[in-house]
Design a protein around this motif. Sequence first.
Motif, PDB file in Angstrom:
ATOM      1  N   VAL A 164       0.845  -1.185   0.000  1.00  0.00           N
ATOM      2  CA  VAL A 164       0.000   0.000   0.000  1.00  0.00           C
ATOM      3  C   VAL A 164       0.879   1.232   0.000  1.00  0.00           C
ATOM      4  O   VAL A 164       1.654   1.440   0.925  1.00  0.00           O
ATOM      5  N   LEU A 165       0.759   2.052  -1.017  1.00  0.00           N
ATOM      6  CA  LEU A 165       1.503   3.305  -1.068  1.00  0.00           C
ATOM      7  C   LEU A 165       0.699   4.391  -0.391  1.00  0.00           C
ATOM      8  O   LEU A 165      -0.486   4.555  -0.658  1.00  0.00           O
ATOM      9  N   PRO A 199      -4.828   6.966   2.673  1.00  0.00           N
ATOM     10  CA  PRO A 199      -4.323   6.835   4.047  1.00  0.00           C
ATOM     11  C   PRO A 199      -4.538   5.415   4.567  1.00  0.00           C
ATOM     12  O   PRO A 199      -5.426   4.697   4.103  1.00  0.00           O
ATOM     13  N   HIS A 200      -3.739   5.038   5.539  1.00  0.00           N
ATOM     14  CA  HIS A 200      -3.863   3.711   6.136  1.00  0.00           C
ATOM     15  C   HIS A 200      -4.724   3.815   7.386  1.00  0.00           C
ATOM     16  O   HIS A 200      -4.281   4.299   8.422  1.00  0.00           O
ATOM     17  N   LEU A 205      -2.963   7.301   9.482  1.00  0.00           N
ATOM     18  CA  LEU A 205      -1.546   7.488   9.201  1.00  0.00           C
ATOM     19  C   LEU A 205      -1.320   7.629   7.701  1.00  0.00           C
ATOM     20  O   LEU A 205      -1.845   6.860   6.901  1.00  0.00           O
ATOM     21  N   LYS A 206      -0.502   8.605   7.319  1.00  0.00           N
ATOM     22  CA  LYS A 206      -0.143   8.833   5.926  1.00  0.00           C
ATOM     23  C   LYS A 206       1.372   8.754   5.821  1.00  0.00           C
ATOM     24  O   LYS A 206       2.078   9.662   6.258  1.00  0.00           O
ATOM     25  N   ALA A 214       5.439  -2.530   7.949  1.00  0.00           N
ATOM     26  CA  ALA A 214       6.426  -2.237   6.911  1.00  0.00           C
ATOM     27  C   ALA A 214       6.007  -2.804   5.563  1.00  0.00           C
ATOM     28  O   ALA A 214       6.241  -2.183   4.507  1.00  0.00           O
ATOM     29  N   MET A 215       5.383  -3.969   5.556  1.00  0.00           N
ATOM     30  CA  MET A 215       4.969  -4.554   4.289  1.00  0.00           C
ATOM     31  C   MET A 215       3.836  -3.764   3.639  1.00  0.00           C
ATOM     32  O   MET A 215       3.609  -3.866   2.444  1.00  0.00           O
ATOM     33  N   ASP A 216       3.144  -2.960   4.415  1.00  0.00           N
ATOM     34  CA  ASP A 216       2.126  -2.078   3.862  1.00  0.00           C
ATOM     35  C   ASP A 216       2.725  -0.803   3.293  1.00  0.00           C
ATOM     36  O   ASP A 216       2.177  -0.223   2.359  1.00  0.00           O
TER      37      ASP A 216
END
Length: 278
Positions: free
Chosen positions: A18-19, A32-33, A45-46, A197-199
């Motif tokens: 996810v960027l 955004p996440h 969180l961005k 981190a994988m996101d």
Amino acid sequence: MVALSVFGVINYTESSFVLLQQVFGQRKASKPHTGYVRVPDQEPLKLSCDTCSVVSSSGQILGRLAGAEIDRASCVWRMNSAPTRGFEADVGHRTSLRVVSHTSVPLLVQRQHYFFGQANDTVYVVWGPLRNMRRDGRGVVYNMLRQVMESYPQARVYVTTEERMNHCDRVFKEETGKDRIQSGSYLSTGWFTLILAMDMCKEIHVYGMINDTYCRTEGYRKVPYHYYEAGSRDECAEYLLHESAPYGGHRFITEKSVFAKWAKSHRIKFLHPVWSVS
């Protein structure tokens, strides 16, 4: 906290993570996440990083002189209250993001000006069970974080949502075949850091993670369990102690095997000490 040791590189294709938005002048078209929300306004969180250096707290990183290499990454991630001062040659100077266990929040609060003051632009992501993180006034850890934000409103402090915590439990079950609660297992800061981190990272360099055979070989390095702790606790003694625990579900058992599966899928290369993924 994580006490594992090694260097790993995870490469991801553009579609496999996810960027998120802007960091260090880099802009990525992304959403955004929502699994990580800011205290107290609940803004998601961005964050987006091309290359992430993920630095564990293991004493195995001492003497590696990897600091300059760590700092070259777009983002440098650390865990809990592990310091950089005095260890820069081995662990680097920069800290872009710090993943913190609910149990380590009091350590940060004790030195809140150092961690949350105007000169510190680190993003903090705190994980923990609902009983400690609830927002109805009864979440002890969440209340601590709210007080921090009252004193340091510019700080960037986020918490993992209950939905995201449940997601991490589901991933654990999918990867290990065990129900976390029924097996008596628990997840660690290392687990939540790699999930995050994988996101958010296209490429991940992991510093400080040992494999499952390392402690069974002769001649392993006896170093402090965490590089910021005094004394000479042997991380392999800790590893073997927890392997014989009744449920066999300690983080050393779960993480080493699951991270190995992820390594095979995502072309992780482990070094310091070198180990291969079968």
